[in-house]
Enzyme design. Structure first.
Site, PDB file in Angstrom:
ATOM      1  N   GLU B  56     196.471  28.136  51.572  1.00  0.00           N
ATOM      2  CA  GLU B  56     197.354  27.077  52.056  1.00  0.00           C
ATOM      3  C   GLU B  56     198.686  27.069  51.321  1.00  0.00           C
ATOM      4  OE1 GLU B  56     193.883  23.817  53.071  1.00  0.00           O
ATOM      5  OE2 GLU B  56     194.881  23.743  51.133  1.00  0.00           O
ATOM      6  N   THR B  84     186.828  29.322  42.517  1.00  0.00           N
ATOM      7  CA  THR B  84     186.827  28.850  43.906  1.00  0.00           C
ATOM      8  C   THR B  84     188.254  28.549  44.357  1.00  0.00           C
ATOM      9  OG1 THR B  84     184.650  27.874  43.619  1.00  0.00           O
ATOM     10  CG2 THR B  84     185.961  27.040  45.452  1.00  0.00           C
ATOM     11  N   ASP B 227     187.528  17.758  51.304  1.00  0.00           N
ATOM     12  CA  ASP B 227     188.968  17.995  51.346  1.00  0.00           C
ATOM     13  C   ASP B 227     189.397  19.082  52.319  1.00  0.00           C
ATOM     14  OD1 ASP B 227     187.994  20.162  50.076  1.00  0.00           O
ATOM     15  OD2 ASP B 227     189.297  20.038  48.333  1.00  0.00           O
ATOM     16  N   SER B 292     190.428  11.067  48.859  1.00  0.00           N
ATOM     17  CA  SER B 292     191.485  11.945  48.338  1.00  0.00           C
ATOM     18  C   SER B 292     191.315  13.383  48.811  1.00  0.00           C
ATOM     19  CB  SER B 292     191.444  11.900  46.801  1.00  0.00           C
ATOM     20  OG  SER B 292     192.369  12.798  46.261  1.00  0.00           O
TER      21      SER B 292
END
Lengths: 352, 352
Positions: B56, B84, B227, B292
């Site tokens: 991302e 990760t 998330d 979050s």
């Protein structure tokens, strides 16, 4: 460790083979990726516009590697002695997400833009094209001349810029590259007798660098400078007479010369010509137009080409960008190395 | 030259003040930017999904500085001894487009995530909260514990992980930080008596880490692990009983726990509470949920905080990322330095 190719390393890499060979290799790498265009993930660039310019991120992936470029465009920088365009890029391994290469791309973008232009002309210009006009003699102009000389057989270059000192700079830089160079008094003068015209001006506005009367049958137009919303270089009438080739249609509709045309106006994606799916030029009398805005796949190809060159010549540095942990769940544990009093005796870490 | 903060430099920066003070400073920097939330350019992150994970780009700008983070998420990496999540980020000057800082963000993302969680809890949890349960004791867990201890007065931490060795690792890392630590046999056991529950598990799937019966009146839930699309941690019934607070609604609808709720389900953006525009907790009996997912503004704040720290402690390197030219139009001219034979006598350039 992540490999790093900085400005100095890029200069050395180009110097290893010379710009002609570097541009040819780069053009071949881009052509290779255009042939397998459909394998790439494609999105329009992500732009952040401000009063003075734009900052863009250009990501793509072929499923095995992921690459992106950061690039800015700030026309007013020139007056402050700064680059209009600077860039850097990153390559990553898709299977782990780890970055493997960080590279400067200010030079590399200039190189890949020229290599893409010449690669397109190889497929679109009349065979036997020997003379190219270059309108706009700024930072990109010499790269264009040398790429076309190396990849399409251009022997003579006709230069024009509203700032004559820019043409003189370009001519001086090209003087040792075996090209026949003329500085011209007007765009019309430069275009006279040219087989290929490259427009590569920098003003962020709709300008008319070429008007319809300047464009004769058989010309190939390489329009490089119109590359953002509101910025074009060609009179609309030229577009109507031309067969138009683009990189990625969705992006070119927003940024290219074809901003001036209806959204459904027919254009051909260049990769389709290269892959043998669509016709390019069908007659020596066609006017072909490569409406180039620059696309992420070209940067991807360029980063891969540079990585190969850097590794084979051993010209790179290592960058301490990703933590290498004995136990990946124990990220917090690595902080102990810098912590001192909190975790037993102070263990200073040498400056990296 | 661009400033570079690598992994080793980041470890030294955190070590200069210790993690408590670093996290507190970072939390204050994030809070400062949340107060001026409306000044920022906001877009959902740009994701490239693959079989094994996601890469991302997360850009934002406050009109003076532009920042972006590159971050990957590859759950299978752990089995191969890799992280990760790894990340790095860049800050630039909006007026010139030039990058000014490149920083590692693997450590910094862990730090800013914890600092954001604690900053949110400072505004949302019951006053007098002293005990926190942490479900999921991987790479993020210690950062959460220390941030909450530093910023919200947490004194006791109750740990649970399906892998007990992860809890032991977390407990060992926290042993010198003045916290009362218990390793629990189940999530239910961990949650018993807790004022705050932090869920921070890593599996990329819809899991149910907390069920409705485990959640009593007055609890603050800090849900960090859900998330990305398809990844949640809480049973839907909990959401219906909670007042829900998010970072950037458009992104959380796609990635957060509220994926499970209708698109128009009412939520409050945390910045509105911090800026005094909306209520947070209205009674000690409310269940508050900070859903979050991490937002670009937090990374922007973190990059600025690190830049200040790096400059004030003199802990950084310089990166040869942007060409500095005597004449910015003469980009081609810089190649002469590496070119050798083509341009007079060979002038080798020393390895950078």
């Amino acid at each position: 460790m992540v490999h790093f190719v900085g400005v100095e390393a890029m200069i050395r890499l180009v110097g290893k083979t010379g710009p002609r060979e570097f541009l040819t290799g780069l053009g071949n790498a881009i052509e290779h990726d255009f042939r397998r265009w459909e394998r790439f993930e494609k999105t329009p660039r992500i732009a952040s516009h401000s009063k003075d310019g734009v900052i863009e991120l250009m990501p793509t992936s072929d499923g095995e590697q992921y690459g992106f470029k950061y690039v800015n465009g700030h026309p007013k920088n020139m007056k402050e002695g700064l680059q209009t365009v600077t860039a850097f890029g990153v390559l990553s391994d898709v299977s782990t997400g780890y970055p493997v290469l960080v590279s400067e791309m200010t030079l590399l973008t200039a190189l890949r833009t020229a290599a893409t232009s010449a690669m397109a002309a190889k497929h679109l210009a009349r065979s036997g094209s020997r003379t190219m006009a270059i309108i706009g003699n700024g930072a990109q102009s010499e790269f264009q001349a040398i790429a076309f000389a190396a990849m399409t057989g251009i022997e003579a270059v006709r230069l024009y810029d509203i700032d004559r000192s820019a043409s003189r700079k370009c001519a001086a830089n090209l003087s040792r590259h075996g090209l026949d160079i003329a500085i011209c008094a007007s765009a019309q003068d430069a275009v006279a007798g040219a087989d290929i015209v490259t427009t590569v001006t920098a003003d962020k506005q709709c300008a008319t660098i070429l008007t319809d009367n300047m464009v004769g049958e058989g010309l190939h137009i390489n329009a490089v400078g119109g590359d953002c919303p509101g910025k074009t270089e060609l009179h609309k009438d030229i577009l109507h007479r031309s067969k138009i080739f683009v990189e990625f249609t969705a992006q070119t509709r927003i940024e290219g010369e074809i901003q001036q045309l209806p959204q459904n106006y027919p254009v051909t994606e260049l990769w389709q010509v290269i892959a043998g799916r669509k016709d390019g030029r069908s007659s020596p009398r066609d006017i072909t137009l490569f409406d180039s805005v620059g696309f992420a796949i070209e940067d991807f190809s360029a980063l891969n080409f540079v990585r190969d060159q850097a590794l084979s010549h051993g010209i790179f540095e290592e960058l301490d960008l990703v933590a290498d942990l004995p136990d990946p769940r124990d990220l917090f544990g690595v902080l102990r190395h810098g912590q001192g009093p909190l975790c037993g005796p102070h263990r200073p870490v040498a400056a990296a």
